[in-house]
Design a protein around this motif. Sequence first.
Motif, PDB file in Angstrom:
ATOM      1  N   GLY B  44       0.807  -1.223   0.000  1.00  0.00           N
ATOM      2  CA  GLY B  44       0.000   0.000   0.000  1.00  0.00           C
ATOM      3  C   GLY B  44       0.839   1.271   0.000  1.00  0.00           C
ATOM      4  N   THR B  45       2.100   1.187   0.389  1.00  0.00           N
ATOM      5  CA  THR B  45       2.930   2.394   0.415  1.00  0.00           C
ATOM      6  C   THR B  45       4.023   2.305  -0.658  1.00  0.00           C
ATOM      7  N   LEU B  48       2.335   1.791  -4.100  1.00  0.00           N
ATOM      8  CA  LEU B  48       1.724   3.016  -4.628  1.00  0.00           C
ATOM      9  C   LEU B  48       2.803   4.004  -5.079  1.00  0.00           C
ATOM     10  N   LEU B  51       3.898   2.939  -8.409  1.00  0.00           N
ATOM     11  CA  LEU B  51       2.897   3.323  -9.415  1.00  0.00           C
ATOM     12  C   LEU B  51       3.005   4.812  -9.721  1.00  0.00           C
ATOM     13  N   ARG B  52       3.253   5.612  -8.694  1.00  0.00           N
ATOM     14  CA  ARG B  52       3.407   7.062  -8.897  1.00  0.00           C
ATOM     15  C   ARG B  52       4.594   7.348  -9.817  1.00  0.00           C
ATOM     16  N   VAL B  56       1.146   7.117 -12.448  1.00  0.00           N
ATOM     17  CA  VAL B  56      -0.198   7.208 -11.875  1.00  0.00           C
ATOM     18  C   VAL B  56      -0.215   8.365 -10.871  1.00  0.00           C
ATOM     19  N   ALA B  57      -1.327   9.067 -10.778  1.00  0.00           N
ATOM     20  CA  ALA B  57      -1.529  10.142  -9.798  1.00  0.00           C
ATOM     21  C   ALA B  57      -0.426  11.199  -9.881  1.00  0.00           C
ATOM     22  N   GLY B  59      -0.688  14.210  -9.986  1.00  0.00           N
ATOM     23  CA  GLY B  59      -1.000  15.398  -9.184  1.00  0.00           C
ATOM     24  C   GLY B  59      -0.370  15.345  -7.798  1.00  0.00           C
ATOM     25  N   ILE B  60       0.146  14.186  -7.411  1.00  0.00           N
ATOM     26  CA  ILE B  60       0.786  14.077  -6.094  1.00  0.00           C
ATOM     27  C   ILE B  60       2.291  14.260  -6.275  1.00  0.00           C
ATOM     28  N   PRO B  61       2.885  15.265  -5.603  1.00  0.00           N
ATOM     29  CA  PRO B  61       4.347  15.407  -5.696  1.00  0.00           C
ATOM     30  C   PRO B  61       5.018  14.126  -5.186  1.00  0.00           C
ATOM     31  N   ALA B  64       6.139  14.146  -1.660  1.00  0.00           N
ATOM     32  CA  ALA B  64       5.062  14.064  -0.668  1.00  0.00           C
ATOM     33  C   ALA B  64       4.638  12.620  -0.454  1.00  0.00           C
ATOM     34  N   LEU B  65       4.511  11.870  -1.558  1.00  0.00           N
ATOM     35  CA  LEU B  65       4.095  10.468  -1.434  1.00  0.00           C
ATOM     36  C   LEU B  65       5.190   9.631  -0.771  1.00  0.00           C
ATOM     37  N   ARG B  67       6.771  10.297   1.694  1.00  0.00           N
ATOM     38  CA  ARG B  67       6.643  10.359   3.156  1.00  0.00           C
ATOM     39  C   ARG B  67       5.883   9.151   3.717  1.00  0.00           C
ATOM     40  N   LEU B  68       5.192   8.400   2.840  1.00  0.00           N
ATOM     41  CA  LEU B  68       4.495   7.198   3.318  1.00  0.00           C
ATOM     42  C   LEU B  68       5.431   5.986   3.421  1.00  0.00           C
TER      43      LEU B  68
END
Lengths: 166, 188
Positions: B44-45, B48, B51-52, B56-57, B59-61, B64-65, B67-68
């Motif tokens: 999940g972290t 994802l 994928l980023r 994918v997505a 719009g998410i820096p 920032a992602l 940080r998960l």
Amino acid sequence: MDPVFRWIESTSLSVWTRESTSLLAYPAILSAHAIGMALAAGVNAAMALHLLGAAPGIPTREMRRFVGVGWFGFWLNAASGMMLLIAYPTKALTNPVFYLKLSLIVAGMGIFVAINRRLSTAPTALEGWTSVQQKCFAVASLVSWGGAITAGRLLAYTYRRLMVGF
Amino acid sequence: MTSFQMWLVSVFVSVKPVARMMHTAWGWPLAESLHFIGLSLLIGTIGLFDLRLLGVARGIPIAALHRLIPWGLLGFAINAVSGAAFLLAEPDQYVYNPSFHFKVLFIAAAGFNALAFYMTAYRGVTAPGAAPDAPRLAKIIAAVSLSLWIAVIVAGRLLTFYRPVPCQAPEPGFLATCIPGFHDTYWK
């Protein structure tokens, strides 16, 4: 219900899933079920952790781009779970823990849909929700998915009957 | 490698308290549940994030992602501990299991792949004002990461279908995939 279970267990699909030595039978279905679980529970966990304050730099509304991944995991598991159920209907359907697992998945998916509806309709993320509400949804999501996974694992230990006649 | 495997089993078998705990009614199911929760956290972290990087997505820096990721490492830690508990409780079921050999190989490869990411693309993709599109190298690393973690899950799920059986002496080969003889420590 035994006649129904007996009929399902005698179908060639059930026999193949249960008894085939092919890796494409039970092993592949179990693997798919684990991957689907990781995707569905994983996306939900990431969203919940973010709503609880993790990775605050993420524009919350943009998390909706991962919603499809969660749904993909869900449907992969609906399909693979159905195959596992066809293989061993008595084992699952006579075990109360199975119904607990399904209820927790329904709860988890309900929360998933509620959060997504907010993400896709509200002009700014989760507008109209207080941060307390957000956090309640997030905690409920983590509890539901953690519970569903645990209940799923316990199915291997808690069943009373494996098949009709066993 | 067979003698190394036998030595490994004898060392693991000697750690008795873990085995005792794991063989209670709740030990094994509890460790398994934690293992599945940990893997969900990891996918999940880290999944994802991969994928980023793959697009994918957007719009998410990326920073920032990222940080998960500590939560993914927490998932990995949960799985390292629960996994060690399985290993210490039933060492021969893993040390001689070909599916376990592949699982360890895939985990190690995923580790080196992550190391490669932090040594190459990480600074660029997480720099302030970084482009939303990750460079090709980062995408390749992300695709490899995703594939390896899925392979880890599959190899883990297949463990039960490749349970090793006792044998007098293993076939010559790089790794033994049956339980050679019974050393004295086994039944104690």
